[in-house]
Scaffold this motif. Structure first.
Motif, short mmCIF file in Angstrom:
data_model
loop_
_atom_site.label_atom_id
_atom_site.label_comp_id
_atom_site.label_asym_id
_atom_site.label_seq_id
_atom_site.Cartn_x
_atom_site.Cartn_y
_atom_site.Cartn_z
N CYS A 84 0.83 -1.20 0.00
CA CYS A 84 0.00 0.00 0.00
C CYS A 84 0.87 1.26 0.00
O CYS A 84 1.98 1.24 0.56
N GLY A 85 0.32 2.32 -0.55
CA GLY A 85 0.94 3.64 -0.43
C GLY A 85 2.37 3.69 -0.95
O GLY A 85 2.68 3.23 -2.06
N ALA A 122 4.93 2.02 -0.01
CA ALA A 122 5.51 0.69 -0.22
C ALA A 122 5.10 0.15 -1.60
O ALA A 122 5.88 -0.52 -2.29
N GLN A 148 6.50 -1.26 5.58
CA GLN A 148 7.38 -0.70 6.61
C GLN A 148 6.99 -1.27 7.97
O GLN A 148 7.81 -1.88 8.65
N SER A 149 5.73 -1.07 8.34
CA SER A 149 5.29 -1.45 9.69
C SER A 149 5.13 -2.96 9.85
O SER A 149 5.25 -3.49 10.95
N GLY A 150 4.79 -3.61 8.75
CA GLY A 150 4.48 -5.04 8.82
C GLY A 150 3.12 -5.30 9.44
O GLY A 150 2.78 -6.44 9.76
N THR A 168 0.09 -3.42 8.24
CA THR A 168 -0.98 -2.87 7.43
C THR A 168 -2.01 -3.97 7.12
O THR A 168 -1.65 -5.02 6.58
N THR A 227 -2.29 -5.34 3.50
CA THR A 227 -1.07 -6.02 3.08
C THR A 227 -0.99 -7.40 3.72
O THR A 227 -0.63 -8.39 3.07
N VAL A 230 4.58 10.41 9.71
CA VAL A 230 3.57 9.67 8.94
C VAL A 230 4.03 9.52 7.49
O VAL A 230 3.87 8.46 6.88
N SER A 273 6.31 8.59 4.76
CA SER A 273 7.40 7.62 4.71
C SER A 273 8.53 8.13 3.80
O SER A 273 8.28 8.56 2.68
N GLN A 293 13.52 0.22 1.18
CA GLN A 293 12.75 -0.80 0.44
C GLN A 293 13.31 -0.94 -0.97
O GLN A 293 13.43 -2.04 -1.51
N LEU A 321 2.60 11.71 -4.19
CA LEU A 321 1.92 11.27 -2.96
C LEU A 321 2.45 12.06 -1.76
O LEU A 321 1.69 12.54 -0.93
N LYS A 322 3.79 12.19 -1.72
CA LYS A 322 4.41 12.91 -0.60
C LYS A 322 3.87 14.34 -0.51
O LYS A 322 3.53 14.82 0.55
N GLU A 340 0.15 14.40 0.61
CA GLU A 340 0.00 13.92 1.98
C GLU A 340 0.32 14.98 3.03
O GLU A 340 -0.42 15.14 3.99
N VAL A 396 -1.94 1.70 9.09
CA VAL A 396 -3.38 1.50 8.84
C VAL A 396 -3.71 0.04 9.15
O VAL A 396 -3.67 -0.83 8.28
O1 M6R Z 1 3.63 0.27 6.98
P1 M6R Z 1 3.33 0.18 5.52
O2 M6R Z 1 4.57 0.27 4.68
O3 M6R Z 1 2.56 -1.09 5.16
O4 M6R Z 1 2.42 1.40 5.18
C1 M6R Z 1 1.89 1.57 3.89
C2 M6R Z 1 1.28 2.95 3.71
O5 M6R Z 1 0.25 3.16 4.63
C3 M6R Z 1 2.30 4.07 3.84
O6 M6R Z 1 3.40 3.88 3.00
C4 M6R Z 1 1.67 5.44 3.52
O7 M6R Z 1 1.31 5.49 2.18
C5 M6R Z 1 2.63 6.57 3.90
N1 M6R Z 1 2.02 7.44 4.87
C6 M6R Z 1 3.08 7.39 2.74
O8 M6R Z 1 4.00 8.36 3.10
#
Ligand code: M6R
Length: 366
Positions: A58-59, A61, A106-108, A110, A113, A156, A158, A165, A242-243, A246, A363
């Motif tokens: 998502c996003g 990633a 990133q977070s693992g 989502t 995902t 927030v 990324s 990544q 996106l950046k 956002e 998320v």
């Molecule tokens: O933790 P994740 O990598 O799964 O998060 C995915 C997206 O929610 C995240 O990359 C989001 O798009 C960022 N806020 C963008 O800067």
């Protein structure tokens, strides 16, 4: 805790040279001729048997995954699909045991995902996770894990997670190329040596932030902006846009430059900021023509090009050069000025940079 920076985002942008290096550490042989990915437990036979790769995320990633598609297809010649996790999980995807699914998070944590990962495994695919958080849900449920060593990302928006990544995806692509013999050894060594040097070049990009800051000061009141590029630059344009949306709430559209004529050009009017990415040597001439197209409508163009490509100065209003590197690696460097642009636009507009409205860092619900 912000290490002297005004916001976490700026701190994290500046951490990129170090975390890129950390993510590469121990994964390239001493001689610089081999990728070492002990965390991938596929047998040589399984690697040879991969018929298709799907990257899902998502996003930001997901945007890293788009870069992954270009590089894996180019270096490994395996077809790659990239799918937004919330689409993948519901579209009855064509996945079987010969499909390698790469999940990027990133977070693992989502929700979409994680659901995409489960769906892929249910259908018999092998799942490789690229994640930044040890023992996260995604890490626990994947077959193989490539960790990014970005450290905690607080903002927030990324930034350092994305560049690490990318590093993980380059390593994976080069590893597959090495195991499937799709690239001459000399080419692998050449790219690996460039990759080893990329963090010092990332630092050079950071040291050259002044023109970006000035552009942000000049155009922060814009309502609409466009990011255009071709090939890998298009994938990076999507992330840049996106950046900006956002954290600065400015409407931004990323467009494949060749698509301009198919509708978008109607929106290009006088003084509209256009960020044109022209780092890909093989597509450079085409981009010069696209810049001319938007200049003919009096857009204000800031171009990003690789050092030495001075021809772009004749068509753009301003040019930011990124240090010379192998063109497949350009995204790691090109994204940095775009992160800085979003950051300074947000600051100029008085927005809450680290905590943009309506958004959460992770998320975990649908
Ligand atoms: O933790 P994740 O990598 O799964 O998060 C995915 C997206 O929610 C995240 O990359 C989001 O798009 C960022 N806020 C963008 O800067």
């Amino acid at each position: 805790e912000k290490g002297g920076y005004e916001h976490f985002m700026l701190k994290e942008i500046h951490e990129q040279p170090r975390v890129i290096r950390d993510t590469l550490k121990g994964r390239i042989s001493h001689q610089g001729d081999k990728v070492i990915l002990d965390e991938i437990n596929l047998t040589p036979q399984q690697i040879k048997g991969i018929k298709k790769i799907i990257v899902t995320a998502c996003g930001t990633a997901y945007h890293a995954g788009l870069v992954g598609k270009y590089i894996i297809e180019q270096l490994v010649r395996i077809p790659v699909e990239v799918d937004i996790a919330s689409e993948f999980r519901y579209r009855d995807p064509i996945v079987d045991k010969d499909t390698l699914v790469v999940v990027v998070s990133q977070s693992g944590e989502t929700a979409d995902t994680l659901a995409a990962l489960r769906e892929a495994r249910r259908r018999g695919a092998r799942v490789v996770a690229i994640t930044n958080v040890i023992a996260s849900s995604v890490a626990r449920e994947a077959d193989d894990i490539i960790y990014t060593w970005a450290g905690p990302e607080i903002s927030v928006a990324s930034t350092k997670a994305y560049t690490t990544q990318l590093v993980a995806l380059y390593l994976l692509a080069l590893y597959l190329a090495q195991e499937r013999n799709t690239l001459a050894a000399g080419n692998i060594t050449e790219i690996l040596n460039e990759l080893k040097a990329i963090y010092t070049k990332a630092q050079e990009v950071l040291d050259n932030e002044q023109p970006i800051k000035e552009f942000a000061e000049k155009y922060h009141q814009a309502e609409d902006t466009f990011f255009i590029g071709r090939g890998l630059d298009y994938a990076v344009a999507l992330e840049g846009s996106l950046k900006l949306k956002e954290i600065s709430y400015i409407h931004a559209e990323a467009y494949a430059a060749g698509e301009l004529k198919h509708g978008t050009l109607a929106l290009i009017v006088e003084n509209i900021p256009v960020i044109a990415l022209a780092t890909q040597k093989s597509l450079f001439e085409k981009m010069v023509s696209n810049i001319k197209e938007v200049k003919a409508r009096d857009a204000s163009v800031i171009a990003l090009a690789m050092e030495g490509h001075t021809e772009v100065e004749k068509v753009a209003d301003q040019v930011i050069y990124i240090p010379k590197t192998h063109q497949v690696l350009a995204p790691i460097l090109t994204v940095i000025p775009l992160q800085l642009l979003a950051y300074y636009m947000s600051v100029c507009r008085g927005c809450d940079v680290d905590k943009p409205r309506n958004l959460a860092k992770s998320v975990t619900v649908e």
